[in-house]
Design a protein around this motif. Structure first.
Motif, PDB file in Angstrom:
ATOM      1  N   SER A 189      60.579 -38.546   7.929  1.00 20.03           N
ATOM      2  CA  SER A 189      59.193 -38.867   7.565  1.00 20.03           C
ATOM      3  C   SER A 189      58.263 -37.719   7.942  1.00 20.03           C
ATOM      4  CB  SER A 189      58.747 -40.158   8.248  1.00 20.03           C
ATOM      5  OG  SER A 189      59.526 -41.252   7.835  1.00 20.03           O
ATOM      6  N   ALA A 190      58.459 -37.165   9.134  1.00 20.93           N
ATOM      7  CA  ALA A 190      57.642 -36.024   9.563  1.00 20.93           C
ATOM      8  C   ALA A 190      57.837 -34.842   8.626  1.00 20.93           C
ATOM      9  CB  ALA A 190      58.001 -35.642  10.996  1.00 20.93           C
ATOM     10  N   ALA A 191      59.085 -34.593   8.219  1.00 20.85           N
ATOM     11  CA  ALA A 191      59.364 -33.492   7.297  1.00 20.85           C
ATOM     12  C   ALA A 191      58.718 -33.742   5.932  1.00 20.85           C
ATOM     13  CB  ALA A 191      60.869 -33.323   7.140  1.00 20.85           C
ATOM     14  N   GLY A 245      54.195 -31.218   2.146  1.00 18.71           N
ATOM     15  CA  GLY A 245      53.090 -31.105   1.210  1.00 18.71           C
ATOM     16  C   GLY A 245      53.368 -31.763  -0.123  1.00 18.71           C
ATOM     17  N   HIS A 246      54.509 -32.457  -0.234  1.00 16.11           N
ATOM     18  CA  HIS A 246      54.887 -33.110  -1.491  1.00 16.11           C
ATOM     19  C   HIS A 246      54.911 -34.625  -1.351  1.00 16.11           C
ATOM     20  CE1 HIS A 246      55.844 -29.169  -2.996  1.00 16.11           C
ATOM     21  NE2 HIS A 246      56.775 -28.986  -2.060  1.00 16.11           N
ATOM     22  N   LEU A 296      63.802 -23.960   9.564  1.00 13.61           N
ATOM     23  CA  LEU A 296      62.924 -22.812   9.340  1.00 13.61           C
ATOM     24  C   LEU A 296      63.307 -22.068   8.067  1.00 13.61           C
ATOM     25  CD1 LEU A 296      62.430 -21.244  12.894  1.00 13.61           C
ATOM     26  CD2 LEU A 296      60.709 -22.344  11.462  1.00 13.61           C
ATOM     27  N   LEU A 297      64.609 -21.902   7.821  1.00 14.59           N
ATOM     28  CA  LEU A 297      65.064 -21.188   6.638  1.00 14.59           C
ATOM     29  C   LEU A 297      64.735 -21.945   5.354  1.00 14.59           C
ATOM     30  CD1 LEU A 297      68.554 -19.927   7.905  1.00 14.59           C
ATOM     31  CD2 LEU A 297      66.441 -18.615   7.671  1.00 14.59           C
ATOM     32  N   LEU A 298      64.723 -23.281   5.429  1.00 14.11           N
ATOM     33  CA  LEU A 298      64.432 -24.095   4.246  1.00 14.11           C
ATOM     34  C   LEU A 298      62.942 -24.309   4.027  1.00 14.11           C
ATOM     35  CD1 LEU A 298      67.184 -26.870   4.554  1.00 14.11           C
ATOM     36  CD2 LEU A 298      67.100 -25.015   2.877  1.00 14.11           C
ATOM     37  N   SER A 299      62.138 -24.138   5.067  1.00 15.02           N
ATOM     38  CA  SER A 299      60.714 -24.455   4.949  1.00 15.02           C
ATOM     39  C   SER A 299      59.964 -23.625   3.902  1.00 15.02           C
ATOM     40  CB  SER A 299      60.030 -24.353   6.317  1.00 15.02           C
ATOM     41  OG  SER A 299      60.169 -23.059   6.863  1.00 15.02           O
ATOM     42  N   PRO A 300      60.273 -22.337   3.684  1.00 13.60           N
ATOM     43  CA  PRO A 300      59.546 -21.634   2.616  1.00 13.60           C
ATOM     44  C   PRO A 300      59.749 -22.247   1.241  1.00 13.60           C
ATOM     45  CG  PRO A 300      60.663 -20.061   4.049  1.00 13.60           C
ATOM     46  CD  PRO A 300      61.172 -21.433   4.415  1.00 13.60           C
ATOM     47  N   VAL A 352      60.826 -41.020  -3.498  1.00 15.51           N
ATOM     48  CA  VAL A 352      61.692 -40.871  -2.321  1.00 15.51           C
ATOM     49  C   VAL A 352      62.116 -39.426  -2.076  1.00 15.51           C
ATOM     50  CG1 VAL A 352      62.551 -43.222  -2.587  1.00 15.51           C
ATOM     51  CG2 VAL A 352      63.810 -41.327  -3.634  1.00 15.51           C
ATOM     52  N   SER A 353      61.863 -38.542  -3.033  1.00 17.08           N
ATOM     53  CA  SER A 353      62.355 -37.158  -2.900  1.00 17.08           C
ATOM     54  C   SER A 353      61.804 -36.428  -1.677  1.00 17.08           C
ATOM     55  CB  SER A 353      62.050 -36.372  -4.175  1.00 17.08           C
ATOM     56  OG  SER A 353      60.663 -36.367  -4.457  1.00 17.08           O
ATOM     57  N   PRO A 354      60.527 -36.648  -1.243  1.00 15.92           N
ATOM     58  CA  PRO A 354      60.046 -35.903  -0.067  1.00 15.92           C
ATOM     59  C   PRO A 354      60.824 -36.183   1.204  1.00 15.92           C
ATOM     60  CG  PRO A 354      58.186 -36.787  -1.308  1.00 15.92           C
ATOM     61  CD  PRO A 354      59.424 -37.400  -1.875  1.00 15.92           C
ATOM     62  N   TRP A 355      61.296 -37.421   1.393  1.00 14.63           N
ATOM     63  CA  TRP A 355      62.016 -37.733   2.631  1.00 14.63           C
ATOM     64  C   TRP A 355      63.534 -37.771   2.447  1.00 14.63           C
ATOM     65  CZ3 TRP A 355      64.646 -42.465   2.780  1.00 14.63           C
ATOM     66  CH2 TRP A 355      64.248 -43.433   1.833  1.00 14.63           C
ATOM     67  N   LEU A 356      63.998 -37.388   1.250  1.00 15.37           N
ATOM     68  CA  LEU A 356      65.435 -37.262   1.022  1.00 15.37           C
ATOM     69  C   LEU A 356      65.812 -35.850   0.591  1.00 15.37           C
ATOM     70  CD1 LEU A 356      66.408 -40.623  -0.753  1.00 15.37           C
ATOM     71  CD2 LEU A 356      66.862 -39.927   1.615  1.00 15.37           C
ATOM     72  N   SER A 357      64.891 -34.914   0.743  1.00 13.01           N
ATOM     73  CA  SER A 357      65.166 -33.515   0.405  1.00 13.01           C
ATOM     74  C   SER A 357      66.089 -32.909   1.455  1.00 13.01           C
ATOM     75  CB  SER A 357      63.864 -32.728   0.336  1.00 13.01           C
ATOM     76  OG  SER A 357      63.289 -32.606   1.631  1.00 13.01           O
ATOM     77  N   PRO A 358      66.749 -31.793   1.149  1.00 13.85           N
ATOM     78  CA  PRO A 358      67.577 -31.128   2.173  1.00 13.85           C
ATOM     79  C   PRO A 358      66.799 -30.800   3.441  1.00 13.85           C
ATOM     80  CG  PRO A 358      68.042 -30.209   0.007  1.00 13.85           C
ATOM     81  CD  PRO A 358      66.884 -31.148  -0.178  1.00 13.85           C
ATOM     82  N   PHE A 359      65.532 -30.399   3.277  1.00 10.36           N
ATOM     83  CA  PHE A 359      64.689 -30.083   4.437  1.00 10.36           C
ATOM     84  C   PHE A 359      64.480 -31.322   5.292  1.00 10.36           C
ATOM     85  CE2 PHE A 359      60.265 -29.773   6.158  1.00 10.36           C
ATOM     86  CZ  PHE A 359      60.499 -28.755   7.069  1.00 10.36           C
ATOM     87  N   ALA A 360      64.169 -32.457   4.652  1.00 14.18           N
ATOM     88  CA  ALA A 360      63.927 -33.698   5.399  1.00 14.18           C
ATOM     89  C   ALA A 360      65.198 -34.185   6.094  1.00 14.18           C
ATOM     90  CB  ALA A 360      63.386 -34.776   4.456  1.00 14.18           C
TER      91      ALA A 360
END
Length: 350
Positions: free
Chosen positions: A136-138, A143-144, A219-223, A157-165
């Motif tokens: 959820s924090a991710a 920003g999406h 960090l690598l995925l955040s950009p 659901v994509s913002p909290w099921l992304s690889p970054f999340a």
């Protein structure tokens, strides 16, 4: 100082407090999965460590929810709608974990099938909540969180099921596990239990290393998945990120040198800097990129009244919590509950 910013700082301090206290409780449940030798001994040790405090630690979560609703009602509304499903799953983990702990702790026979089933539920639920809170924090940081129209949509659901999340969710589990393992080394040292002390020391080092690796992947995925957070980190959050990394290394070094109390302090401060780095990197947005802190805040007079009430409440609450931690967390092992594992003598003060 802007009262909205002051209110955000107060809530962020509560978030840090909940993480280093309640997060360690969740981590203790995760550690229960990796018991190995003397599993029953370790289960009882975790029960003893959690028994007096696990419910009290949730006061900070309640404070966060009520504070966000009162101080930043617009942000609260957006987050509750957009993150309905992950927050519901996190809440389910909290409920199941609490129920499982009680059923298992008071089972007439802790080796029975009934007790073992509830212990498994406790372990799984302990991992469930930090994962979905981290995801959820991710999602917020990405920003999406809002759909193209700028409105929250629970079906998105994509913002909290992304690889970054997912990576940040796993990092949440690892961080909580590291916190719990570091804390338990101190308790095992106080109990003069060399076996458990060494066991939790190794687990703390492993969990800390996993946390660091997942943090680096984040960090690598955040950009790609959280470009606004990445730009904010490079702009004004990078010093806190560096300090949190250095403190993580310091924690590992202190554990290696068996300086357990100092390592406990170091991991608490490292966690505080880690969460602060997120906040600084995301500022001035509460829900990026649409809702700033000032736009989400309640009326200044309301915020002032709430902050005064919080100050009065803390004057009452903090001494009570101090009494709880200092009086009711008695030395382990509790009389009549367990025996030392083979080869270890029960200490006179137990």
């Amino acid at each position: 100082m802007d009262v909205a910013l002051l209110a955000l700082i107060v809530l962020w301090l509560a978030l840090i407090t909940y993480t280093v206290l309640g997060g360690a409780d969740f981590g203790a449940g995760v550690l229960g999965i990796f018991t190995g030798r003397n599993a029953e001994r370790q289960h009882e040790f975790i029960n003893h460590a959690l028994g007096p405090v696990w419910e009290a630690n949730h006061v900070w979560l309640i404070f966060l929810v009520v504070g966000l609703f009162t101080l930043f009602p617009k942000g609260f509304a957006i987050l509750c709608v957009a993150l309905f499903f992950p927050l519901l799953l996190a809440l389910l983990g909290i409920v199941l974990r609490g129920a499982a702990f009680i059923f298992r702790y008071y089972a007439p026979d802790t080796s029975s099938l009934f007790a073992n089933v509830w212990w498994k539920v406790f372990n799984i639920a302990s991992a469930l909540t930090p994962f979905f809170l981290g995801a959820s924090a991710a999602a917020v940081a990405s920003g999406h969180l809002l759909d193209p129209s700028g409105k929250p949509n629970a079906a998105n659901v994509s913002p909290w099921l992304s690889p970054f999340a997912i990576i940040i969710g796993l990092m949440g589990i690892a961080l909580c596990t590291a916190l719990a393992a570091v804390y338990l080394t101190v308790e095992a040292k106080d109990a003069q239990d060399a076996f458990l002390c060494e066991s939790y020391r190794k687990k703390a080092l492993i969990a800390g290393a996993v946390t660091a690796v997942l943090g680096l992947l984040g960090l690598l995925l955040s950009p790609i998945y959280a470009p606004g957070l990445w730009r904010g980190m490079l702009g004004h959050g990078i010093p806190l990120v560096i300090v949190s990394m250095l403190l993580g290394l310091l924690t590992a070094a202190l554990l290696w040198l068996k300086q357990y109390r100092l390592s406990r302090l170091a991991v608490i401060v490292a966690t505080a800097f880690l969460l602060s780095a997120w906040g600084f990197s995301q500022y001035p947005y509460l829900v990026p990129p649409a809702l700033t802190v000032s736009a989400a805040a309640n009326e200044p007079n309301v915020i002032k009244v709430v902050l005064i009430s919080v100050l009065i409440g803390l004057i009452i609450l903090l001494p009570s919590l101090y009494y709880l931690y200092s009086i009711f967390k008695l030395p382990y092992p509790a009389p009549g509950r367990v025996t030392q594992p083979e080869g270890h003598r029960k200490s006179d003060g137990a």
